[in-house]
Design an enzyme around this catalytic site. Structure first.
Site, PDB file in Angstrom:
ATOM      1  N   GLU A  19       8.648   6.025 -24.777  1.00 32.61           N
ATOM      2  CA  GLU A  19       9.924   6.466 -25.348  1.00 32.61           C
ATOM      3  C   GLU A  19      10.791   7.199 -24.332  1.00 32.61           C
ATOM      4  O   GLU A  19      11.661   7.991 -24.699  1.00 32.61           O
ATOM      5  CB  GLU A  19       9.651   7.352 -26.566  1.00 32.61           C
ATOM      6  CG  GLU A  19       8.906   6.640 -27.677  1.00 32.61           C
ATOM      7  CD  GLU A  19       8.554   7.573 -28.815  1.00 32.61           C
ATOM      8  OE1 GLU A  19       9.446   7.848 -29.631  1.00 32.61           O
ATOM      9  OE2 GLU A  19       7.409   8.027 -28.881  1.00 32.61           O
ATOM     10  N   PHE A 191       1.126  -3.121 -41.652  1.00 32.52           N
ATOM     11  CA  PHE A 191       1.806  -2.693 -40.430  1.00 32.52           C
ATOM     12  C   PHE A 191       0.748  -2.193 -39.451  1.00 32.52           C
ATOM     13  O   PHE A 191      -0.071  -1.334 -39.793  1.00 32.52           O
ATOM     14  CB  PHE A 191       2.820  -1.589 -40.717  1.00 32.52           C
ATOM     15  CG  PHE A 191       4.050  -2.079 -41.422  1.00 32.52           C
ATOM     16  CD1 PHE A 191       5.136  -2.553 -40.696  1.00 32.52           C
ATOM     17  CD2 PHE A 191       4.117  -2.099 -42.808  1.00 32.52           C
ATOM     18  CE1 PHE A 191       6.274  -3.026 -41.340  1.00 32.52           C
ATOM     19  CE2 PHE A 191       5.250  -2.561 -43.456  1.00 32.52           C
ATOM     20  CZ  PHE A 191       6.329  -3.029 -42.727  1.00 32.52           C
ATOM     21  N   SER A 199       9.200   5.914 -32.323  1.00 36.99           N
ATOM     22  CA  SER A 199      10.380   5.059 -32.154  1.00 36.99           C
ATOM     23  C   SER A 199      10.074   3.598 -32.428  1.00 36.99           C
ATOM     24  O   SER A 199      10.712   2.698 -31.888  1.00 36.99           O
ATOM     25  CB  SER A 199      10.973   5.218 -30.746  1.00 36.99           C
ATOM     26  OG  SER A 199      11.446   6.523 -30.554  1.00 36.99           O
ATOM     27  N   SER A 340      21.823  10.509 -34.807  1.00 32.66           N
ATOM     28  CA  SER A 340      20.469  10.347 -35.340  1.00 32.66           C
ATOM     29  C   SER A 340      20.396  10.919 -36.749  1.00 32.66           C
ATOM     30  O   SER A 340      21.195  11.764 -37.154  1.00 32.66           O
ATOM     31  CB  SER A 340      19.460  11.053 -34.440  1.00 32.66           C
ATOM     32  OG  SER A 340      19.400  10.447 -33.171  1.00 32.66           O
TER      33      SER A 340
END
Length: 372
Positions: A19, A191, A199, A340
């Site tokens: 990230e 998942f 992220s 954000s």
């Protein structure tokens, strides 16, 4: 009269994790908004190899321009943090030169995402240097970064957690079929996530058993420990938490909602978050019944306390069709650009971006280092 010295804030960004670029973009937002009449900013970038370098203060250099990710480049001069006479100091060391001091640091603002920054490692270094810093401490950062242990903490606090299984490196190498069987019991879709990444890096949605191994291989590029979660039907609701002053309880923002527009994105992946402006919409405050808004704010504060967080956190939930909240994760250093979700939720609650930065720094200055 002697002019009052500005509070000296060292911004740490970049870092060794996947990230890195996201951290640089976050730093650009803070540099562009921080009150320079009140704070003297010392930007310190960390390269992917771990070198600390003195960086330029022009925030435009670190913004995401035309989709090109910013990068902290190596330098002949290395910045070091040293403790002397009860204060933390920045020192620049260059080959064949006498080290030079940049002066004392009042507080460090670690704008680092992912491993070696958001996971307790940098927090431990700052504790050893006896310097105040923004955000969660060593334990909360480590637990909040680990998708397995955060779930353990949430379950202990009575929060609803979705079905999942954790896969260690040894388990996968020793008996991959046992892992596949465990995922079958969860039911598809699932998942597959690196245990200690953020992220949406390395995350895959898997609809069929035949695609599982490829998703595991992708996640293992980022972390050898994985969490595999059953998909949960529900809206993605987030809530910001801000530490209370003194003995006050944590403060919570109005919740926000992420809506993925579909197309190439089946979930809120990296491209939808940071690259493609029209891939997802962020709605704040979320369109929820008043009692649901009150409930999710209460649950977010519970999650904050469950991991002993400090400073700031963003807590993510699924809001099911039955009206229940299932916690997904906590982010102890959430995305912090002006657009954000965390700053957006606080803006909707009445605390602007610049004021939010100021409050976080003041919280750090008020909080002692060491055991607390």
């Amino acid at each position: 009269m002697t002019e009052t010295r500005k509070t000296r804030v060292a911004l740490l960004f970049g870092g060794r994790s996947s990230e890195h670029a996201v951290s640089c973009v976050t730093a650009a937002g803070v540099m562009g908004a921080i009150d320079t009449d009140k704070y003297e900013v010392v930007p310190v970038g960390i390269t992917r190899a771990g070198q600390w370098v003195l960086s330029q203060g022009d925030w435009h250099q670190w913004a995401l321009n035309a989709g090109q990710p910013p990068e902290v480049e190596a330098s002949a001069a290395t910045v070091r943090l040293a403790e002397a006479d009860g204060s933390a100091r920045l020192i620049v060391a260059e080959p064949n030169q006498v080290p030079r001091e940049l002066g004392d640091v009042d507080v460090v603002f670690p704008l680092l995402h992912g491993a070696f920054g958001e996971d307790g490692t940098i927090q431990g270094l700052l504790e050893l240097a006896d310097v105040r810093y923004v955000g969660a401490g060593v334990l909360a950062s480590a637990v909040g970064m680990d998708k397995h242990f955060m779930k353990v903490a949430f379950e202990a606090a009575g929060l609803a957690v979705g079905p999942y299984t954790t896969v260690t490196d040894k388990q996968w190498r020793r008996d991959p079929q046992e892992v596949r069987d465990a995922v079958d019991r969860l039911g598809y879709p699932v998942f597959v996530k690196p245990c200690r990444a953020g992220s949406s890096v390395g995350i895959s949605k898997v609809d069929r058993p035949e695609d599982l191994d490829a998703a595991i291989a992708e996640a293992r590029r980022h972390d050898l420990r994985l969490v595999i979660e059953a998909a949960i039907a529900g809206r993605e609701i987030e809530c910001g938490v801000l530490e209370g002053r003194g003995c006050d309880a944590p403060r919570t923002s109005l919740p926000g909602e992420i809506v993925v527009q579909g197309g190439a994105h089946t979930f809120y992946d990296f491209a939808a978050k940071y690259v493609e402006n029209d891939a997802a919409s962020l709605s704040c405050p979320a369109d929820l019944p008043p009692e649901a808004i009150e409930k999710v704010r209460e649950l977010a504060a519970t999650a904050f306390d469950a991991v002993s967080a400090e400073g700031l956190s963003r807590v993510d939930f699924f809001y099911t069709p039955e009206g229940e909240f299932v916690i997904n994760e906590i982010n102890t250093m959430p995305g912090f650009t002006p657009i954000s979700m965390y700053p957006a939720m606080w803006a909707a609650t009445g605390l602007g971006y610049r004021e939010l930065i100021d409050e976080l720094i003041q919280l750090a200055l008020d909080r002692p280092t060491g055991l607390r």
